[in-house]
Design a protein around this motif. Structure first.
Motif, PDB file in Angstrom:
ATOM      1  N   VAL A  36      30.381  23.829  28.621  1.00 35.39           N
ATOM      2  CA  VAL A  36      29.043  24.121  29.134  1.00 35.39           C
ATOM      3  C   VAL A  36      28.910  23.591  30.562  1.00 35.39           C
ATOM      4  O   VAL A  36      28.306  24.244  31.431  1.00 35.39           O
ATOM      5  CB  VAL A  36      27.965  23.504  28.220  1.00 35.39           C
ATOM      6  CG1 VAL A  36      26.578  23.650  28.838  1.00 35.39           C
ATOM      7  CG2 VAL A  36      27.989  24.177  26.853  1.00 35.39           C
ATOM      8  N   GLY A  37      29.498  22.420  30.826  1.00 35.33           N
ATOM      9  CA  GLY A  37      29.507  21.902  32.192  1.00 35.33           C
ATOM     10  C   GLY A  37      30.267  22.811  33.138  1.00 35.33           C
ATOM     11  O   GLY A  37      29.850  23.036  34.281  1.00 35.33           O
ATOM     12  N   LEU A  38      31.390  23.363  32.664  1.00 33.55           N
ATOM     13  CA  LEU A  38      32.133  24.337  33.465  1.00 33.55           C
ATOM     14  C   LEU A  38      31.262  25.546  33.774  1.00 33.55           C
ATOM     15  O   LEU A  38      31.264  26.052  34.908  1.00 33.55           O
ATOM     16  CB  LEU A  38      33.386  24.773  32.718  1.00 33.55           C
ATOM     17  CG  LEU A  38      34.100  26.017  33.259  1.00 33.55           C
ATOM     18  CD1 LEU A  38      34.786  25.711  34.570  1.00 33.55           C
ATOM     19  CD2 LEU A  38      35.087  26.573  32.239  1.00 33.55           C
ATOM     20  N   MET A  39      30.520  26.016  32.796  1.00 33.41           N
ATOM     21  CA  MET A  39      29.667  27.191  32.989  1.00 33.41           C
ATOM     22  C   MET A  39      28.622  26.937  34.077  1.00 33.41           C
ATOM     23  O   MET A  39      28.398  27.787  34.947  1.00 33.41           O
ATOM     24  CB  MET A  39      28.983  27.554  31.669  1.00 33.41           C
ATOM     25  CG  MET A  39      28.067  28.761  31.748  1.00 33.41           C
ATOM     26  SD  MET A  39      27.362  29.187  30.128  1.00 33.41           S
ATOM     27  CE  MET A  39      26.297  27.755  29.851  1.00 33.41           C
ATOM     28  N   HIS A  40      27.991  25.765  34.043  1.00 41.01           N
ATOM     29  CA  HIS A  40      26.980  25.450  35.057  1.00 41.01           C
ATOM     30  C   HIS A  40      27.610  25.307  36.439  1.00 41.01           C
ATOM     31  O   HIS A  40      27.057  25.790  37.439  1.00 41.01           O
ATOM     32  CB  HIS A  40      26.237  24.165  34.681  1.00 41.01           C
ATOM     33  CG  HIS A  40      25.397  24.299  33.438  1.00 41.01           C
ATOM     34  ND1 HIS A  40      24.708  25.441  33.139  1.00 41.01           N
ATOM     35  CD2 HIS A  40      25.134  23.419  32.435  1.00 41.01           C
ATOM     36  CE1 HIS A  40      24.045  25.277  31.992  1.00 41.01           C
ATOM     37  NE2 HIS A  40      24.303  24.059  31.558  1.00 41.01           N
ATOM     38  N   ALA A  41      28.773  24.646  36.519  1.00 40.06           N
ATOM     39  CA  ALA A  41      29.449  24.489  37.807  1.00 40.06           C
ATOM     40  C   ALA A  41      29.888  25.840  38.348  1.00 40.06           C
ATOM     41  O   ALA A  41      29.789  26.103  39.556  1.00 40.06           O
ATOM     42  CB  ALA A  41      30.660  23.558  37.648  1.00 40.06           C
ATOM     43  N   LEU A  42      30.351  26.724  37.472  1.00 37.99           N
ATOM     44  CA  LEU A  42      30.766  28.058  37.885  1.00 37.99           C
ATOM     45  C   LEU A  42      29.579  28.861  38.412  1.00 37.99           C
ATOM     46  O   LEU A  42      29.696  29.557  39.432  1.00 37.99           O
ATOM     47  CB  LEU A  42      31.411  28.783  36.704  1.00 37.99           C
ATOM     48  CG  LEU A  42      31.791  30.257  36.916  1.00 37.99           C
ATOM     49  CD1 LEU A  42      32.779  30.391  38.069  1.00 37.99           C
ATOM     50  CD2 LEU A  42      32.369  30.837  35.635  1.00 37.99           C
ATOM     51  N   GLU A  43      28.442  28.745  37.764  1.00 40.64           N
ATOM     52  CA  GLU A  43      27.253  29.477  38.203  1.00 40.64           C
ATOM     53  C   GLU A  43      26.836  29.049  39.606  1.00 40.64           C
ATOM     54  O   GLU A  43      26.451  29.886  40.431  1.00 40.64           O
ATOM     55  CB  GLU A  43      26.110  29.248  37.215  1.00 40.64           C
ATOM     56  CG  GLU A  43      24.966  30.229  37.337  1.00 40.64           C
ATOM     57  CD  GLU A  43      23.954  30.062  36.228  1.00 40.64           C
ATOM     58  OE1 GLU A  43      23.446  31.062  35.707  1.00 40.64           O
ATOM     59  OE2 GLU A  43      23.671  28.897  35.866  1.00 40.64           O
TER      60      GLU A  43
END
Length: 322
Positions: A36-43
């Protein structure tokens, strides 16, 4: 009405030296909070690159898991590295770090105002950005065990018609085999806690969690009462399936402090709260057993008033309804 309209699939990513210590009490596959942290950083990276998309939920399918640990016997130890010398020139202490090599497929829900003709190009750009990011602390490296055409990022627009949607998901599931998706089984933990309390009213949720996390052996007598009577040990688990203990977020252990109130906080502009890990039970499920994309997707489900900052997954809602 189906909530998920579009899926972004990043297939067969090879991640080297990801963090295998997912919480103070568990080790193995990285915590879902890392993805989920990866998803936010990617966004955020996509927004900076001028790609205006919204990522909502995330799912992970593991195809290969290679823990960097010693093998043999009942005791296993992580492969540790000697750190460089410290600022005084002395030998620095070894920091306990658990690492694992992974072969995974990432699935995100994605929404954008882009036209259908732009979807393929956006998926390609996202794949290029992810290849330069860290996933659970690990590095994304070329996956030489899988043909390049099977690693191509894919934007899947799900049909509103149930029959077509089912066929689309069936095609995706075949591409994800062999592999296992991590799902949440809060229902097993609650039910097992109630079962144990029938025999021991003082049994806690921790007792139930530990009981589900281990493989229990029960001794029974074979040919009881006869001269050939002998004890037989049998493994016993209350539920079928590949169950594992997992961290699912954080619970507050202090009041919410305003920004700047706590000294040495990482971010002086954000409210601060002391927390500890929350735990539950997860189940590894083969994708072919899933009926809809929502089964494998995780999402943020916070309750700030109760001090709960956790992730949720709805696979158990369909599994228990069967």
């Amino acid at each position: 009405m189906n909530k998920v309209k579009n899926l972004l699939v990043l297939p067969r990513l090879r991640v080297q030296n990801a963090n295998a210590i997912s919480s103070p009490m568990t080790w193995g596959f990285p915590a879902m909070s890392a993805f989920v942290g990866l998803m936010h950083a990617l966004e955020r990276k996509l927004f900076s690159a001028g790609i205006n998309v919204s990522l909502g939920n995330v799912g992970v399918i593991c195809h290969d898991f290679e823990a960097q640990a010693t093998e043999g016997g009942y005791i296993r130890g992580f492969h540790l590295t000697r750190n460089p010398v410290d600022k005084t020139g002395g030998t620095a202490a070894i920091v306990e770090e658990g690492r694992v090599h992974l072969d995974i497929t990432l699935i995100f829900t994605i929404d954008s105002a882009a036209t259908e003709s732009e979807h393929e190009d956006i998926a390609y750009q996202i794949g290029e950005i992810v290849s330069g990011m860290r996933i659970a602390g690990g590095s994304v490296v070329p996956n030489r065990n899988v043909p390049s055409h099977k690693q191509r990022p894919q934007w899947v627009a799900l049909d509103d018609k149930e029959d077509e949607r089912y066929k689309q998901f069936a095609r995706l599931k075949r591409r994800w085999l062999p592999g296992f998706a991590l799902t949440l089984r809060d229902d097993y933990l609650t039910e097992h806690h109630q079962t144990l309390q029938q025999h021991n009213p003082e049994c806690s949720l921790l007792d139930a969690w530990l009981d589900l996390s281990r493989l229990n052996h029960v001794c029974t007598l074979e040919n009881e009462g006869e001269p050939s009577e002998k004890p037989v040990w049998q493994a016993q688990r209350p539920y079928r399936g590949w169950l594992v203990p997992i961290p699912v977020g954080y619970g507050a252990i202090s009041d919410l402090f305003q920004s700047g109130e706590v000294a040495n906080a990482r971010d002086a502009k954000t409210q601060f709260r002391f927390v500890e890990s929350l735990y539950s039970i997860g189940e590894w499920v083969s994708p072919h057993r899933m009926k809809q994309p929502e089964d494998l997707l995780w999402y943020v489900d916070n309750d700030e008033e109760a001090g709960l900052y956790r992730l949720n997954n709805d696979y158990h809602l369909r599994a228990t309804a069967q």
